[in-house]
Scaffold this motif. Structure first.
Motif, PDB file in Angstrom:
ATOM      1  N   ILE A  50     -13.701   9.294  -7.573  1.00  0.00           N
ATOM      2  CA  ILE A  50     -12.385   8.710  -7.319  1.00  0.00           C
ATOM      3  C   ILE A  50     -11.929   9.041  -5.902  1.00  0.00           C
ATOM      4  CG2 ILE A  50      -9.985   8.592  -8.081  1.00  0.00           C
ATOM      5  CD1 ILE A  50     -12.062   7.457 -10.060  1.00  0.00           C
ATOM      6  N   SER A  51     -11.449   8.014  -5.203  1.00  0.00           N
ATOM      7  CA  SER A  51     -10.934   8.174  -3.840  1.00  0.00           C
ATOM      8  C   SER A  51      -9.567   7.523  -3.744  1.00  0.00           C
ATOM      9  CB  SER A  51     -11.884   7.527  -2.822  1.00  0.00           C
ATOM     10  OG  SER A  51     -11.886   6.112  -2.983  1.00  0.00           O
ATOM     11  N   GLU A  52      -8.822   7.880  -2.704  1.00  0.00           N
ATOM     12  CA  GLU A  52      -7.501   7.286  -2.512  1.00  0.00           C
ATOM     13  C   GLU A  52      -7.600   5.776  -2.315  1.00  0.00           C
ATOM     14  OE1 GLU A  52      -3.577   8.429   0.020  1.00  0.00           O
ATOM     15  OE2 GLU A  52      -5.351   7.939   1.236  1.00  0.00           O
ATOM     16  N   SER A  53      -8.559   5.339  -1.499  1.00  0.00           N
ATOM     17  CA  SER A  53      -8.677   3.901  -1.238  1.00  0.00           C
ATOM     18  C   SER A  53      -9.072   3.133  -2.497  1.00  0.00           C
ATOM     19  CB  SER A  53      -9.685   3.643  -0.119  1.00  0.00           C
ATOM     20  OG  SER A  53     -10.966   4.145  -0.447  1.00  0.00           O
ATOM     21  N   GLY A  54      -9.917   3.748  -3.332  1.00  0.00           N
ATOM     22  CA  GLY A  54     -10.283   3.105  -4.591  1.00  0.00           C
ATOM     23  C   GLY A  54      -9.091   2.958  -5.510  1.00  0.00           C
ATOM     24  N   ILE A  55      -8.252   3.991  -5.576  1.00  0.00           N
ATOM     25  CA  ILE A  55      -7.040   3.946  -6.405  1.00  0.00           C
ATOM     26  C   ILE A  55      -6.094   2.857  -5.914  1.00  0.00           C
ATOM     27  CG2 ILE A  55      -4.925   5.214  -6.993  1.00  0.00           C
ATOM     28  CD1 ILE A  55      -6.623   7.758  -7.133  1.00  0.00           C
ATOM     29  N   ILE A  56      -5.869   2.789  -4.610  1.00  0.00           N
ATOM     30  CA  ILE A  56      -4.931   1.812  -4.056  1.00  0.00           C
ATOM     31  C   ILE A  56      -5.466   0.387  -4.204  1.00  0.00           C
ATOM     32  CG2 ILE A  56      -3.769   1.053  -1.963  1.00  0.00           C
ATOM     33  CD1 ILE A  56      -2.667   3.631  -3.306  1.00  0.00           C
ATOM     34  N   ALA A  57      -6.760   0.197  -4.036  1.00  0.00           N
ATOM     35  CA  ALA A  57      -7.347  -1.131  -4.248  1.00  0.00           C
ATOM     36  C   ALA A  57      -7.188  -1.562  -5.696  1.00  0.00           C
ATOM     37  CB  ALA A  57      -8.819  -1.127  -3.845  1.00  0.00           C
ATOM     38  N   ALA A  58      -7.428  -0.630  -6.621  1.00  0.00           N
ATOM     39  CA  ALA A  58      -7.278  -0.941  -8.045  1.00  0.00           C
ATOM     40  C   ALA A  58      -5.827  -1.257  -8.387  1.00  0.00           C
ATOM     41  CB  ALA A  58      -7.783   0.223  -8.885  1.00  0.00           C
ATOM     42  N   VAL A  94       0.847  -1.204   0.000  1.00  0.00           N
ATOM     43  CA  VAL A  94       0.000   0.000   0.000  1.00  0.00           C
ATOM     44  C   VAL A  94       0.878   1.247   0.000  1.00  0.00           C
ATOM     45  CG1 VAL A  94      -1.642   1.354   1.368  1.00  0.00           C
ATOM     46  CG2 VAL A  94      -1.993  -1.104   1.077  1.00  0.00           C
ATOM     47  N   ALA A  95       1.896   1.261   0.863  1.00  0.00           N
ATOM     48  CA  ALA A  95       2.812   2.409   0.938  1.00  0.00           C
ATOM     49  C   ALA A  95       3.535   2.613  -0.394  1.00  0.00           C
ATOM     50  CB  ALA A  95       3.821   2.194   2.060  1.00  0.00           C
ATOM     51  N   ARG A  96       3.948   1.516  -1.008  1.00  0.00           N
ATOM     52  CA  ARG A  96       4.649   1.582  -2.299  1.00  0.00           C
ATOM     53  C   ARG A  96       3.747   2.135  -3.391  1.00  0.00           C
ATOM     54  NH1 ARG A  96       4.423  -2.368  -6.230  1.00  0.00           N
ATOM     55  NH2 ARG A  96       6.014  -2.237  -7.862  1.00  0.00           N
ATOM     56  N   ASN A  97       2.510   1.639  -3.476  1.00  0.00           N
ATOM     57  CA  ASN A  97       1.571   2.126  -4.496  1.00  0.00           C
ATOM     58  C   ASN A  97       1.177   3.578  -4.254  1.00  0.00           C
ATOM     59  OD1 ASN A  97       1.442  -0.151  -6.181  1.00  0.00           O
ATOM     60  ND2 ASN A  97      -0.081  -1.142  -4.867  1.00  0.00           N
ATOM     61  N   LYS A  98       1.088   3.968  -2.985  1.00  0.00           N
ATOM     62  CA  LYS A  98       0.820   5.384  -2.694  1.00  0.00           C
ATOM     63  C   LYS A  98       1.945   6.267  -3.234  1.00  0.00           C
ATOM     64  CE  LYS A  98      -2.230   5.636   1.321  1.00  0.00           C
ATOM     65  NZ  LYS A  98      -2.449   6.350   2.589  1.00  0.00           N
ATOM     66  N   TRP A  99       3.175   5.797  -3.104  1.00  0.00           N
ATOM     67  CA  TRP A  99       4.308   6.578  -3.607  1.00  0.00           C
ATOM     68  C   TRP A  99       4.271   6.676  -5.131  1.00  0.00           C
ATOM     69  CZ3 TRP A  99       8.164   9.658  -1.928  1.00  0.00           C
ATOM     70  CH2 TRP A  99       9.203   9.930  -2.817  1.00  0.00           C
ATOM     71  N   ILE A 100       4.076   5.553  -5.799  1.00  0.00           N
ATOM     72  CA  ILE A 100       4.063   5.534  -7.266  1.00  0.00           C
ATOM     73  C   ILE A 100       2.922   6.394  -7.818  1.00  0.00           C
ATOM     74  CG2 ILE A 100       3.769   4.048  -9.298  1.00  0.00           C
ATOM     75  CD1 ILE A 100       5.007   1.770  -7.625  1.00  0.00           C
ATOM     76  N   LEU A 101       1.792   6.374  -7.140  1.00  0.00           N
ATOM     77  CA  LEU A 101       0.595   7.054  -7.639  1.00  0.00           C
ATOM     78  C   LEU A 101       0.332   8.383  -6.928  1.00  0.00           C
ATOM     79  CD1 LEU A 101      -1.573   3.837  -7.806  1.00  0.00           C
ATOM     80  CD2 LEU A 101      -0.989   5.251  -9.783  1.00  0.00           C
ATOM     81  N   ARG A 102       1.318   8.912  -6.216  1.00  0.00           N
ATOM     82  CA  ARG A 102       1.086  10.090  -5.382  1.00  0.00           C
ATOM     83  C   ARG A 102       0.576  11.282  -6.186  1.00  0.00           C
ATOM     84  NH1 ARG A 102       6.276   9.285  -6.518  1.00  0.00           N
ATOM     85  NH2 ARG A 102       7.733  11.017  -6.942  1.00  0.00           N
ATOM     86  N   ARG A 103       1.100  11.504  -7.378  1.00  0.00           N
ATOM     87  CA  ARG A 103       0.642  12.637  -8.188  1.00  0.00           C
ATOM     88  C   ARG A 103      -0.779  12.401  -8.715  1.00  0.00           C
ATOM     89  NH1 ARG A 103       6.115  12.069  -9.760  1.00  0.00           N
ATOM     90  NH2 ARG A 103       7.399  13.860  -9.115  1.00  0.00           N
ATOM     91  N   LEU A 161      -5.066  -4.769  -7.557  1.00  0.00           N
ATOM     92  CA  LEU A 161      -5.593  -5.675  -8.580  1.00  0.00           C
ATOM     93  C   LEU A 161      -4.755  -5.664  -9.849  1.00  0.00           C
ATOM     94  CD1 LEU A 161      -8.046  -7.405  -9.797  1.00  0.00           C
ATOM     95  CD2 LEU A 161      -8.817  -5.193 -10.718  1.00  0.00           C
ATOM     96  N   ALA A 162      -4.499  -4.458 -10.370  1.00  0.00           N
ATOM     97  CA  ALA A 162      -3.992  -4.329 -11.737  1.00  0.00           C
ATOM     98  C   ALA A 162      -2.570  -3.816 -11.838  1.00  0.00           C
ATOM     99  CB  ALA A 162      -4.925  -3.393 -12.528  1.00  0.00           C
ATOM    100  N   GLY A 163      -2.007  -3.356 -10.714  1.00  0.00           N
ATOM    101  CA  GLY A 163      -0.698  -2.728 -10.761  1.00  0.00           C
ATOM    102  C   GLY A 163      -0.824  -1.225 -10.926  1.00  0.00           C
ATOM    103  N   ALA A 164       0.132  -0.502 -10.365  1.00  0.00           N
ATOM    104  CA  ALA A 164       0.063   0.966 -10.382  1.00  0.00           C
ATOM    105  C   ALA A 164       0.100   1.524 -11.798  1.00  0.00           C
ATOM    106  CB  ALA A 164       1.212   1.537  -9.550  1.00  0.00           C
ATOM    107  N   GLY A 165       0.862   0.886 -12.691  1.00  0.00           N
ATOM    108  CA  GLY A 165       0.967   1.382 -14.062  1.00  0.00           C
ATOM    109  C   GLY A 165      -0.363   1.359 -14.786  1.00  0.00           C
ATOM    110  N   ASN A 166      -1.128   0.294 -14.642  1.00  0.00           N
ATOM    111  CA  ASN A 166      -2.439   0.211 -15.288  1.00  0.00           C
ATOM    112  C   ASN A 166      -3.437   1.195 -14.692  1.00  0.00           C
ATOM    113  OD1 ASN A 166      -2.061  -1.819 -17.316  1.00  0.00           O
ATOM    114  ND2 ASN A 166      -2.005  -3.362 -15.692  1.00  0.00           N
TER     115      ASN A 166
END
Length: 214
Positions: free
Chosen positions: A154-162, A130-139, A165-170
């Motif tokens: 769109i919410s932060e928790s929805g982004i991190i859950a997605a 979760v911490a890693r994906n927050k960093w990658i997707l912070r912007r 599932l799919a990886g931060a890049g997707n």
């Protein structure tokens, strides 16, 4: 005759009190409590604020979880594996949160058998991811929170859950295309579905971290 009547009256009163006495209960009984039932220390408990996420459990009874980080991770775990630490799905994803071996290596975990057997390690890896994906997707989190894509706020928790599932890049592609580029896994779950299902949780307790490892 008066003496006999008086005697019989007193005898009747004695009989009545005696009969009631046989049914009385002693209130100062010395009851021994087994050690396993004794309260040896005090503790505090927190009752979560319930939301509309209903989680089934093994006996079929629903459990309502709050919108805290704990509620988020347990809801996500139930969607992934029904909360089973020891499961491996048909695609080889592991544990309660269904991690792939590639993601585990990024987290510093190479022994998948040990990973499956250690619940504490699985919880730690989930938090670090979760911490890693927050960093990658912070912007993207900063840019898109509160906006509506495909009818979903769109919410932060929805982004991190997605991202789980799919990886931060997707997830970046989904957000930056405003929902035109989606992703679905082999079981049909999509980024849009995870954005909706896991929206509105408060996961601020976990801070963004660059390249975290166990």
């Amino acid at each position: 005759m008066k003496r006999w009547i008086g005697f019989l009256g007193h005898l009747a009163i004695i009989i009545i009190f005696t009969s009631f006495g046989t049914y009385s209960f002693k209130t100062d009984m010395d009851v021994k409590v087994p050690n396993e039932l004794k309260v040896l220390s005090t503790y505090s408990a927190t009752v979560p604020v319930f939301n509309d996420i209903e989680i089934g459990v093994s006996n079929g009874s629903p459990v309502m979880l709050g919108n805290s980080y704990i509620g988020f991770k347990e809801a996500l775990a139930f969607k992934e594996s029904q909360g089973n630490y020891n499961t491996i799905n048909t695609l080889g994803y592991l544990g309660k949160y269904q991690f792939g071996s590639g993601t585990l290596r990024l987290m510093g975990v190479s022994d998948t058998s040990f990973f499956l057997s250690d619940a504490n390690l699985q919880e730690k890896v989930f938090e670090l991811n979760v911490a890693r994906n927050k960093w990658i997707l912070r912007r993207d989190i900063k840019r898109f929170i509160g906006k509506k894509i495909n009818g979903i706020v769109i919410s932060e928790s929805g982004i991190i859950a997605a991202a789980h599932l799919a990886g931060a890049g997707n997830v970046k592609k989904y957000l930056r295309s405003y929902g035109q580029t989606d992703f679905s896994d082999a079981y049909g779950s999509s980024i849009a579905y995870y954005m909706k299902k896991f929206r509105d949780y408060n996961i601020s307790i976990v801070k963004a971290k660059h390249n975290p490892k166990v």
